[in-house]
Write a protein that holds these residues in place. Structure first.
Motif, PDB file in Angstrom:
ATOM      1  N   VAL A 270       3.752  -5.498  -7.023  1.00 12.99           N
ATOM      2  CA  VAL A 270       4.829  -4.503  -6.958  1.00 12.99           C
ATOM      3  C   VAL A 270       5.016  -3.870  -8.334  1.00 12.99           C
ATOM      4  CG1 VAL A 270       7.316  -4.162  -6.659  1.00 12.99           C
ATOM      5  CG2 VAL A 270       6.044  -5.544  -5.001  1.00 12.99           C
ATOM      6  N   TYR A 271       5.064  -4.704  -9.352  1.00 13.92           N
ATOM      7  CA  TYR A 271       5.239  -4.202 -10.714  1.00 13.92           C
ATOM      8  C   TYR A 271       4.035  -3.368 -11.161  1.00 13.92           C
ATOM      9  CZ  TYR A 271       5.818  -4.036 -15.750  1.00 13.92           C
ATOM     10  OH  TYR A 271       5.916  -3.595 -17.039  1.00 13.92           O
ATOM     11  N   CYS A 273       1.875  -1.744  -9.381  1.00 16.06           N
ATOM     12  CA  CYS A 273       1.881  -0.465  -8.675  1.00 16.06           C
ATOM     13  C   CYS A 273       2.954   0.446  -9.253  1.00 16.06           C
ATOM     14  CB  CYS A 273       2.136  -0.678  -7.185  1.00 16.06           C
ATOM     15  SG  CYS A 273       0.779  -1.453  -6.297  1.00 16.06           S
ATOM     16  N   VAL A 287       3.214   0.027  -1.657  1.00 14.22           N
ATOM     17  CA  VAL A 287       4.101  -1.117  -1.894  1.00 14.22           C
ATOM     18  C   VAL A 287       4.935  -1.415  -0.664  1.00 14.22           C
ATOM     19  CG1 VAL A 287       6.058  -1.938  -3.249  1.00 14.22           C
ATOM     20  CG2 VAL A 287       4.160  -0.807  -4.378  1.00 14.22           C
ATOM     21  N   LYS A 288       5.399  -0.386   0.026  1.00 14.59           N
ATOM     22  CA  LYS A 288       6.205  -0.579   1.235  1.00 14.59           C
ATOM     23  C   LYS A 288       5.414  -1.333   2.297  1.00 14.59           C
ATOM     24  CE  LYS A 288       8.881   2.000   4.697  1.00 14.59           C
ATOM     25  NZ  LYS A 288       9.264   3.358   5.174  1.00 14.59           N
ATOM     26  N   VAL A 291       5.175  -5.154   0.939  1.00 17.89           N
ATOM     27  CA  VAL A 291       6.346  -6.041   0.941  1.00 17.89           C
ATOM     28  C   VAL A 291       6.942  -6.223   2.331  1.00 17.89           C
ATOM     29  CG1 VAL A 291       6.908  -5.539  -1.459  1.00 17.89           C
ATOM     30  CG2 VAL A 291       7.994  -4.221   0.345  1.00 17.89           C
ATOM     31  N   VAL A 318      12.909  -8.666  -6.034  1.00 18.67           N
ATOM     32  CA  VAL A 318      11.812  -8.382  -5.098  1.00 18.67           C
ATOM     33  C   VAL A 318      11.920  -9.274  -3.871  1.00 18.67           C
ATOM     34  CG1 VAL A 318       9.324  -8.234  -4.764  1.00 18.67           C
ATOM     35  CG2 VAL A 318      10.304  -7.652  -6.989  1.00 18.67           C
ATOM     36  N   LEU A 330      14.086  -1.123  -2.007  1.00 19.73           N
ATOM     37  CA  LEU A 330      12.733  -1.009  -2.552  1.00 19.73           C
ATOM     38  C   LEU A 330      12.552   0.319  -3.277  1.00 19.73           C
ATOM     39  CD1 LEU A 330       9.813  -2.000  -2.849  1.00 19.73           C
ATOM     40  CD2 LEU A 330       9.312  -0.934  -0.633  1.00 19.73           C
ATOM     41  N   MET A 334      11.465   0.592  -7.164  1.00 18.82           N
ATOM     42  CA  MET A 334      10.264   1.310  -7.615  1.00 18.82           C
ATOM     43  C   MET A 334      10.629   2.447  -8.572  1.00 18.82           C
ATOM     44  SD  MET A 334       7.499  -0.003  -6.280  1.00 18.82           S
ATOM     45  CE  MET A 334       6.333   1.356  -6.350  1.00 18.82           C
TER      46      MET A 334
END
Length: 359
Positions: A270-271, A273, A287-288, A291, A318, A330, A334
């Motif tokens: 996540v980070y 990206c 990312v969506k 997660v 997260v 989210l 982001m």
């Protein structure tokens, strides 16, 4: 007696920009009795030409040319021709201190070790920091400790994943057919180490740091979305370590350790990206999907306490996004990563996370 003490294996793929630093650090080693095996993995830049020029000056340089097969097969090709008492590894965009292999070799020979582990100097946010040792230095660890502590560590975190801050006894590697898995572009080091530590009779960590790991944003292995690292992490989660490597841990323990590792990998992705320099829409979409993947939710829900036990505020946020399945949360996470990322801020977050873990 073998005249070559350490074989250093360097896979090379389009590493022209940093190869000279790598080569100079090797040729300046205080341990003279080394061989440096460069495996040119189908490079299309002038990297091979640079290595050939240095080879004219130093016969310790060996060159293997192959079509592009990936880092795992490049390293395996190097292992196959290595003649040293011990084997070490170096990435083509990194470099080492002049006494790196002398320090590791002398420790290994003195104690007749299967594996020696040193500390690493990490290039991060424009500066180098020494990574803290995972286990106490100067203690000779045998199989009971390896099985109780080191193997679980390898399954649960990436603290020990690298091969380049270690040397391995070559006869031990060959006897146990320890090799890098094919067709992997991430965490192939970790799989090699699980095999190695699972078979090692003695291991020593030393209070020395001589390997400079350079974070290169353009490196092929660091293209998070292009390489679809989430799918590869999911594939690794499903991998049957117990069957493949004959581990002695129980099925339930392996499952828990893999689950924690998988969700922590999601935190990291996540980070990564978030700071990737592509359109916000493209990385948010990736990312969506990650997660809110059904398996991510299932594992995070089941092992949420184990996942967050030693983590800081970022990971807790997260995890909350995953458990609550909140696209809005989210989005703001982001956005904050994209807008707020700066080396100084990044370092501050790490310090806050460390304080959170210690409280």
């Amino acid at each position: 007696m073998n005249s070559i003490k350490v074989s250093v294996i360097i896979p090379v793929y389009n590493g022209e920009a940093f190869l000279q630093d790598c080569l100079k650090s090797l040729l300046n080693q205080t341990l003279i009795a080394c061989e440096f095996i460069f495996v040119n993995d189908g490079s299309t830049d002038n990297g091979l030409g640079i290595i050939e020029e240095y080879q004219k000056k130093d016969g310790r340089i060996i060159i293997i040319n192959q079509i592009n097969k990936g880092i795992s097969e490049a390293r395996n090709a190097g292992i196959a021709v290595a003649k040293g008492e011990y084997i070490g590894f170096l990435d083509n965009d990194d470099f080492v201190k002049e006494d790196m292999f002398e320090r590791l070799y002398e420790t290994a020979q003195k104690n007749n070790l299967d594996i020696v582990v040193s500390k690493t100097i990490l290039g991060r946010d424009g500066k180098y920091i020494i990574k803290d040792p995972v286990f106490d230095a100067g203690v000779l660890y045998g199989q009971p400790f390896i099985q109780a502590e080191i193997i679980p560590n390898l399954l649960r975190t990436e603290d020990l994943f690298a091969v380049w801050n270690k040397i391995y006894k070559r006869s031990f590697v060959e006897l146990n057919n320890i090799h890098f898995p094919k067709n992997r572009v991430i965490e192939e080091d970790n799989m090699f180490n699980i095999q190695a530590f699972n078979k090692a009779e003695n291991v020593l960590f030393i209070d020395y740091a001589g390997y400079y790991y350079r974070e290169v944003a353009t490196s092929k292995s660091r293209l998070t979305i292009e390489n679809d690292y989430f799918s590869k992490a999911l594939e690794k989660y499903y991998f049957d370590y117990k069957k493949e490597y004959n581990l002695t841990l129980t099925d339930s323990k392996i499952e828990e350790l893999k689950a924690v590792r998988f969700i922590q990998r999601v935190f990291y992705l996540v980070y990564k990206c978030g700071v990737t320099k592509i359109s916000f829409k493209a990385k948010f979409k990736y990312v969506k999907q990650m997660v809110f993947h059904a398996k991510v939710y299932e594992i995070a829900k089941k092992y949420q306490h184990e996942v967050i036990a030693d983590k800081g505020i970022y990971e807790k946020i997260v995890l909350k996004v995953i458990i609550k399945k909140s696209p809005m949360l989210l989005f703001f996470l982001m956005l904050s990563i994209r807008v707020g990322y700066h080396p100084m801020i990044s370092e501050t977050i790490r310090k806050l996370n460390k304080l959170t873990k210690n409280n």
